[in-house]
Design a protein around this motif. Sequence first.
Motif, mmCIF file in Angstrom:
data_model
loop_
_atom_site.group_PDB
_atom_site.id
_atom_site.type_symbol
_atom_site.label_atom_id
_atom_site.label_comp_id
_atom_site.label_asym_id
_atom_site.label_seq_id
_atom_site.Cartn_x
_atom_site.Cartn_y
_atom_site.Cartn_z
ATOM 1 N N SER A 1 33.940 40.152 60.318
ATOM 2 C CA SER A 1 33.943 39.154 59.240
ATOM 3 C C SER A 1 32.865 39.487 58.220
ATOM 4 O O SER A 1 31.927 40.255 58.516
ATOM 5 N N LEU A 2 33.023 38.925 57.025
ATOM 6 C CA LEU A 2 32.017 39.160 55.986
ATOM 7 C C LEU A 2 31.868 37.954 55.074
ATOM 8 O O LEU A 2 32.748 37.087 54.999
ATOM 9 N N THR A 3 30.719 37.951 54.382
ATOM 10 C CA THR A 3 30.416 36.943 53.364
ATOM 11 C C THR A 3 30.000 37.716 52.122
ATOM 12 O O THR A 3 29.270 38.703 52.241
ATOM 13 N N ALA A 4 30.467 37.304 50.940
ATOM 14 C CA ALA A 4 30.175 38.110 49.744
ATOM 15 C C ALA A 4 29.770 37.243 48.555
ATOM 16 O O ALA A 4 30.220 36.100 48.413
ATOM 17 N N ARG A 5 28.930 37.825 47.721
ATOM 18 C CA ARG A 5 28.569 37.220 46.431
ATOM 19 C C ARG A 5 28.673 38.307 45.364
ATOM 20 O O ARG A 5 28.290 39.460 45.620
ATOM 21 N N THR A 6 29.151 37.942 44.180
ATOM 22 C CA THR A 6 29.254 38.914 43.075
ATOM 23 C C THR A 6 28.655 38.320 41.810
ATOM 24 O O THR A 6 28.500 37.100 41.693
ATOM 25 N N ALA A 7 28.363 39.217 40.859
ATOM 26 C CA ALA A 7 27.878 38.755 39.552
ATOM 27 C C ALA A 7 28.295 39.778 38.497
ATOM 28 O O ALA A 7 28.521 40.955 38.822
ATOM 29 N N ARG A 8 28.414 39.311 37.267
ATOM 30 C CA ARG A 8 28.615 40.239 36.136
ATOM 31 C C ARG A 8 27.394 40.102 35.236
ATOM 32 O O ARG A 8 27.172 39.048 34.643
ATOM 33 N N ILE A 9 26.603 41.174 35.160
ATOM 34 C CA ILE A 9 25.382 41.163 34.355
ATOM 35 C C ILE A 9 25.662 41.785 32.987
ATOM 36 O O ILE A 9 25.217 41.287 31.971
ATOM 37 N N ASN A 10 26.448 42.857 32.964
ATOM 38 C CA ASN A 10 26.804 43.534 31.707
ATOM 39 C C ASN A 10 27.979 42.779 31.072
ATOM 40 O O ASN A 10 29.109 42.873 31.540
ATOM 41 N N SER A 11 27.706 42.067 29.990
ATOM 42 C CA SER A 11 28.739 41.184 29.427
ATOM 43 C C SER A 11 29.806 41.962 28.655
ATOM 44 O O SER A 11 30.813 41.404 28.248
ATOM 45 N N SER A 12 29.616 43.264 28.462
ATOM 46 C CA SER A 12 30.637 44.014 27.718
ATOM 47 C C SER A 12 31.716 44.611 28.635
ATOM 48 O O SER A 12 32.614 45.316 28.174
ATOM 49 N N ILE A 13 31.653 44.336 29.918
ATOM 50 C CA ILE A 13 32.727 44.785 30.812
ATOM 51 C C ILE A 13 33.469 43.566 31.369
ATOM 52 O O ILE A 13 32.955 42.446 31.311
ATOM 53 N N ALA A 14 34.681 43.817 31.913
ATOM 54 C CA ALA A 14 35.512 42.685 32.354
ATOM 55 C C ALA A 14 35.224 42.251 33.796
ATOM 56 O O ALA A 14 35.390 41.082 34.136
ATOM 57 N N GLY A 15 34.815 43.187 34.642
ATOM 58 C CA GLY A 15 34.698 42.876 36.075
ATOM 59 C C GLY A 15 33.262 42.644 36.516
ATOM 60 O O GLY A 15 32.327 42.650 35.701
ATOM 61 N N GLU A 16 33.110 42.466 37.824
ATOM 62 C CA GLU A 16 31.769 42.253 38.401
ATOM 63 C C GLU A 16 31.051 43.595 38.516
ATOM 64 O O GLU A 16 31.674 44.609 38.825
ATOM 65 N N ASP A 17 29.727 43.584 38.220
ATOM 66 C CA ASP A 17 28.981 44.841 38.374
ATOM 67 C C ASP A 17 27.867 44.738 39.416
ATOM 68 O O ASP A 17 27.058 45.667 39.554
ATOM 69 N N VAL A 18 27.849 43.624 40.141
ATOM 70 C CA VAL A 18 26.884 43.444 41.230
ATOM 71 C C VAL A 18 27.618 42.801 42.402
ATOM 72 O O VAL A 18 28.405 41.868 42.200
ATOM 73 N N ALA A 19 27.382 43.307 43.598
ATOM 74 C CA ALA A 19 28.003 42.710 44.790
ATOM 75 C C ALA A 19 27.042 42.811 45.973
ATOM 76 O O ALA A 19 26.392 43.852 46.169
ATOM 77 N N THR A 20 26.952 41.728 46.724
ATOM 78 C CA THR A 20 26.110 41.695 47.924
ATOM 79 C C THR A 20 26.983 41.171 49.061
ATOM 80 O O THR A 20 27.571 40.089 48.937
ATOM 81 N N ILE A 21 27.081 41.953 50.119
ATOM 82 C CA ILE A 21 28.052 41.653 51.187
ATOM 83 C C ILE A 21 27.338 41.715 52.538
ATOM 84 O O ILE A 21 26.690 42.723 52.859
ATOM 85 N N LEU A 22 27.460 40.636 53.294
ATOM 86 C CA LEU A 22 26.858 40.549 54.633
ATOM 87 C C LEU A 22 27.986 40.680 55.657
ATOM 88 O O LEU A 22 28.970 39.925 55.587
ATOM 89 N N MET A 23 27.852 41.636 56.594
ATOM 90 C CA MET A 23 28.985 41.911 57.494
ATOM 91 C C MET A 23 28.586 41.828 58.967
ATOM 92 O O MET A 23 27.508 42.276 59.369
ATOM 93 N N ALA B 1 38.644 41.304 51.306
ATOM 94 C CA ALA B 1 37.865 40.209 51.895
ATOM 95 C C ALA B 1 36.657 39.878 51.024
ATOM 96 O O ALA B 1 36.305 38.702 50.857
ATOM 97 N N ALA B 2 36.037 40.910 50.450
ATOM 98 C CA ALA B 2 34.853 40.671 49.623
ATOM 99 C C ALA B 2 35.232 39.879 48.372
ATOM 100 O O ALA B 2 34.520 38.945 47.971
ATOM 101 N N TYR B 3 36.360 40.235 47.750
ATOM 102 C CA TYR B 3 36.784 39.452 46.565
ATOM 103 C C TYR B 3 37.151 38.026 46.962
ATOM 104 O O TYR B 3 36.777 37.067 46.279
ATOM 105 N N ALA B 4 37.873 37.887 48.076
ATOM 106 C CA ALA B 4 38.274 36.544 48.511
ATOM 107 C C ALA B 4 37.037 35.714 48.859
ATOM 108 O O ALA B 4 36.926 34.542 48.479
ATOM 109 N N GLY B 5 36.084 36.348 49.560
ATOM 110 C CA GLY B 5 34.884 35.627 49.987
ATOM 111 C C GLY B 5 33.979 35.270 48.819
ATOM 112 O O GLY B 5 33.343 34.208 48.817
#
Length: 344
Positions: free
Chosen positions: A194-216, A326-330
């Motif tokens: 199982s996993l738990t995930a958090r994401t963030a987008r810091i660079n506002s000129s891109i569409a997706g997340e550019d930071v991810a932290t995943i605990l497994m 799972a990371a995107y869903a979480g």
Amino acid sequence: MMALRGALIGCGFFAINQMHGWRDIAGASIVAICDRDPERLRIVGDQFGVARRYTDAAALFAGEKLDFVDVATTVGSHRPLVELAAANRVPVICQKPFAPTLADAIAMVRACADAGVPLMVHENFRWQSPIQAVRAVLDSGEIGKPFFGRISFRSGYDVFSGQPYLATGKRFIIEDLGIHILDIARFLLGDVSSLTARTARINSSIAGEDVATILMDHESGATSVVDCSYATKLATEPFPETLVELDGSEGTIRLSLGYQLTVTGKSGTHVTDVSPQLLPWASRPWHNIQESVLAIQKHWVACLASGKEPATSGADNLKTFALVEAAYAGAASREPVRINDLLR
Ligand code: NAD
Ligand code: 89V
């Protein structure tokens, strides 16, 4: 022994590395190439002296007798091309990310299995020599049973100039880069429950997340943290180094910046430089990745010769791909995700 006859589909940015790799492998030869863009076809065909060129993959399969095909297109075309290879009974390598969704990936594995066709995902990061060196220490038993891992890739490198499509997708770092780091976590600590995930987008000129932290949670009982960022500006730019921390019952492993491997274990502390070699066609800082391309392609040729399943077979990669889903869903639900629920 006759060299295996291969074809490359997709002659873009990364395929150049794959073509160099094939040229270094005596047991295989790229006899034909395919790209729907005639200009890319011309550039790669001329650079590597490949005369047989196709702008359509179906025409390639119809026109050539092949022992394998190497798919180096971007993700949107992976499923139709892998299924085309399966329909033509041609063993196939497919670049990562294997597919747009886990459902597509499962269908691709099934198509190749039904056709009796070997399928390998070009998941090359675990083939980097510093990562292989970490695995060798683990296998030696020097640090005992691992109970904690941190697999980390933090960078401010401009990946978008070479790969502009990375700036436009709704999904970015987990799908493109995190997939490698998640695969390394599996390679070192085993499958994940199982996993738990958090994401963030810091660079506002891109569409997706550019930071991810995943605990497994790993099935072995070990815990790991996979952390990835393309928004991290450091005094020394680490791209494309993956840093590893492993704590075991008898010691620790640290793969740190500059490819320094520090092992503290049963026989004391040892520091080794595990820098990758700079192949004649490679260039810094990509040489680590470039060396791993040659390694995974050699592995493919060895597997075809022996009939062994590749370490990063399609079936194996489903377990890495499930971690991506799972990371995107979480991250969306902020709830833990059980991996077996996705693979059922
Ligand atoms: P790219 O856009 O530069 O190249 C892709 C090429 O495929 C283009 O020339 C395009 O015309 C061609 N193409 C697309 N669909 C096609 C089709 N149906 N038939 C024939 N040709 C087709 O992309 P890239 O940066 O080279 O990336 C390709 C793949 O490699 C991606 O999946 C990417 O994630 C992966 N990649 C992997 C690594 C790694 O270390 N494993 C590094 C970079 C990129
Ligand atoms: O490996 C990759 O897929 C690349 C990079 C290392 C730049 O993220 O896109």
